[in-house]
Design an enzyme around this catalytic site. Sequence first.
Site, PDB file in Angstrom:
ATOM      1  CD  GLU A  26      -0.671 -78.374  30.388  1.00 54.84           C
ATOM      2  OE1 GLU A  26      -0.828 -79.518  30.874  1.00 54.84           O
ATOM      3  OE2 GLU A  26       0.112 -78.159  29.445  1.00 54.84           O
ATOM      4  N   GLY A  73      -1.116 -79.149  35.540  1.00 55.63           N
ATOM      5  CA  GLY A  73      -0.532 -77.968  34.927  1.00 55.63           C
ATOM      6  C   GLY A  73       0.521 -78.321  33.908  1.00 55.63           C
ATOM      7  CG  ASP A  82      13.997 -82.195  35.876  1.00 55.77           C
ATOM      8  OD1 ASP A  82      14.285 -83.077  36.725  1.00 55.77           O
ATOM      9  OD2 ASP A  82      13.855 -82.434  34.668  1.00 55.77           O
ATOM     10  CD  GLU A 124      -1.295 -82.375  33.817  1.00 57.61           C
ATOM     11  OE1 GLU A 124      -1.514 -82.481  35.038  1.00 57.61           O
ATOM     12  OE2 GLU A 124      -0.243 -81.906  33.357  1.00 57.61           O
ATOM     13  CD  GLU A 149      -2.510 -93.061  41.708  1.00 58.47           C
ATOM     14  OE1 GLU A 149      -3.502 -93.198  42.457  1.00 58.47           O
ATOM     15  OE2 GLU A 149      -1.342 -93.255  42.064  1.00 58.47           O
TER      16      GLU A 149
END
Length: 143
Positions: free
Chosen positions: A52, A36, A74, A56, A107
């Site tokens: 997204e 995302g 964050d 990704e 990953e």
Amino acid sequence: MPYPIPATIAVVLHNNRILLVRRANPPDAGYWGFPGGKINNGETIEGAAVRELFEETGIQGEALHIITAVDAFDRDDNNILKEHFVLIAVLCRWISGNAVAADDALEAGWFALEDINETSLSLSQDVAKVARMGITLASEAAL
């Protein structure tokens, strides 16, 4: 004080597994979560989730339903808020592609629900809860 940033996460179920990526960037760098990112100006929630997802992981998907919204914070080393994301979880149907980490994912992989509940997997906050909600919604919609 930063304003909340709208973003999407794509909850993709395929062959009784859920797609997760290990994040390269804050918030939650190094943790597993859903693919995302930020919603671009003029972009729909569903469009952002599908974009997204592809950026990704290389997975082509179709947005089906909004599941829920969760907060992601964050913070710096002094616990001061740097960014606040409002993540809108979108249930997506897998169309094609193999999960390959790209963009800001370290990953990518498919996980069984029991793997997501294991404490050995470093998950971002609310991943297991959102995964369960996605599975419930998918089974009710017979996807």
